[in-house]
Design a protein around this motif. Sequence first.
Motif, short mmCIF file in Angstrom:
data_model
loop_
_atom_site.label_atom_id
_atom_site.label_comp_id
_atom_site.label_asym_id
_atom_site.label_seq_id
_atom_site.Cartn_x
_atom_site.Cartn_y
_atom_site.Cartn_z
N GLU A 55 0.82 -1.20 0.00
CA GLU A 55 0.00 0.00 0.00
C GLU A 55 0.87 1.26 0.00
O GLU A 55 1.94 1.31 0.58
CB GLU A 55 -0.92 0.01 1.23
CG GLU A 55 -1.94 -1.11 1.24
CD GLU A 55 -2.79 -1.08 2.49
OE1 GLU A 55 -3.89 -0.50 2.45
OE2 GLU A 55 -2.35 -1.63 3.51
N LYS A 56 0.37 2.31 -0.66
CA LYS A 56 1.11 3.56 -0.80
C LYS A 56 1.19 4.29 0.53
O LYS A 56 0.19 4.44 1.23
CB LYS A 56 0.44 4.44 -1.85
CG LYS A 56 1.20 5.75 -2.11
CD LYS A 56 0.48 6.58 -3.16
CE LYS A 56 1.22 7.90 -3.39
NZ LYS A 56 0.51 8.74 -4.40
N TRP A 112 3.63 7.32 0.90
CA TRP A 112 4.06 8.71 0.72
C TRP A 112 3.07 9.52 -0.10
O TRP A 112 3.34 9.91 -1.23
CB TRP A 112 5.45 8.74 0.10
CG TRP A 112 6.49 8.17 1.02
CD1 TRP A 112 6.94 6.89 1.05
CD2 TRP A 112 7.16 8.87 2.06
NE1 TRP A 112 7.86 6.74 2.05
CE2 TRP A 112 8.03 7.93 2.69
CE3 TRP A 112 7.14 10.18 2.54
CZ2 TRP A 112 8.85 8.27 3.75
CZ3 TRP A 112 7.95 10.52 3.59
CH2 TRP A 112 8.80 9.58 4.20
N SER A 113 1.92 9.80 0.49
CA SER A 113 0.94 10.66 -0.16
C SER A 113 1.28 12.12 0.10
O SER A 113 2.09 12.45 0.97
CB SER A 113 -0.47 10.34 0.38
OG SER A 113 -0.54 10.68 1.76
N ARG A 144 1.27 -0.63 7.14
CA ARG A 144 2.55 0.09 7.21
C ARG A 144 2.51 1.18 8.29
O ARG A 144 3.24 2.15 8.21
CB ARG A 144 2.88 0.71 5.84
CG ARG A 144 2.95 -0.30 4.72
CD ARG A 144 3.32 0.35 3.39
NE ARG A 144 4.69 0.82 3.39
CZ ARG A 144 5.24 1.47 2.35
NH1 ARG A 144 4.53 1.73 1.27
NH2 ARG A 144 6.50 1.87 2.41
#
Length: 391
Positions: free
Chosen positions: A2-3, A5-6, A129
Amino acid sequence: MEKLWSKDYVLNIVGNLLLFVVFYLLMVYTTKLAITEFNVSVSEAGLASGIFIVGALVARLVISRYMDFIGRKRMLIIAVVIHAICTFGYHFIDGMLFLCTLRFVQGMTYGMASTVIATTVASIVPESRRGEGIGYFTLSITLGSAIGPFLGISLPQINPLYALVLCDVLSISLIVLAFILNITEIKVGFRQRVEVKSFRLRTFFEPTATPISIVALLGAIGYSAVMSYIGTYSETIGLLLGGSLFYIAYSIACLIFRPISGVMIDRYGNHVVMVPILFTMILGFVAIALAHSNLVLLLGAVLVGIGYGSIPSAGQTIAVQKVKLNKFSLATSTLYIALDLGNGIGPYILGMVVPIYGFRAVYMCSAIAALLAFLFYIGMIIKSRKENVVM
């Protein structure tokens, strides 16, 4: 994967960094101002500096209850606007009463803003994370604690006005960031509306976050001796080089190991991280207490950086693990209150040891506080296994 660093995650890190740079810069600036301009004693100057933490504690007790009622973004905007007004107020300080009042109010805005930002980060990072995400986020605190004091010492030597102007600019930048940030609001349910009318202890603290907060409190009491006395201690024992490089070594250790501890919590669980870092913290304080060379003193800095330096990020990850999204603010506030309280009362408690036993005994007391934190955590493990609950 999963992302992580938005855009909003990065902006929260930047905002927290700016907040802590101003906090630490003004802490150094305030102490010197009180002594040089108002001719007060060191203890009175310490009051002007420390009352900031009292304000933060008061704010955290209140904000955790009402954040979602007022709205997280609205609360953040209110906090940073008043924070900026207080920052401009330093240009007009004319006495200790004004200074202490200003510090208390600004401490409240710092407590409000830091709680909202930390809660927002815990809410937006992917659950898989979370430890890693909070670990990177809390590096902003480490950088702030390194950059702020450096600027607070160096800028006034050039021109005292430079330090205040920089704080003004950073405070205005915080306001801009607050308006840019997208903050997910939590819909307040019926149960929350009922609880907020109650003044029972559990409505001010999140019960599931209390055990790890006690561990953090004990660690913070030990670390407060580093924050308050390491400069004087290193001078007393003739290790000025080690003292001058202490925070650099501490910060480097934090920068390296905080993200690692976060990743390890996500992958292997809490105990794999917490047990080693608490034990390492004990060793760090013992090394500082027994240091007879610059190398050993710096070794203590690294060990404390690995140990205590990992507690804010690991502690917040654990604090929010068992709570619903609408309780993240209360869990985060509970942990941060413990950290602030430890840093607030620690210098006073441990400082009483100095006239009788000397500075080395102070750091042995820090090691004892760390040992109590270690034993308490082991007790938490034993209790959780008896209850067959994975912490």
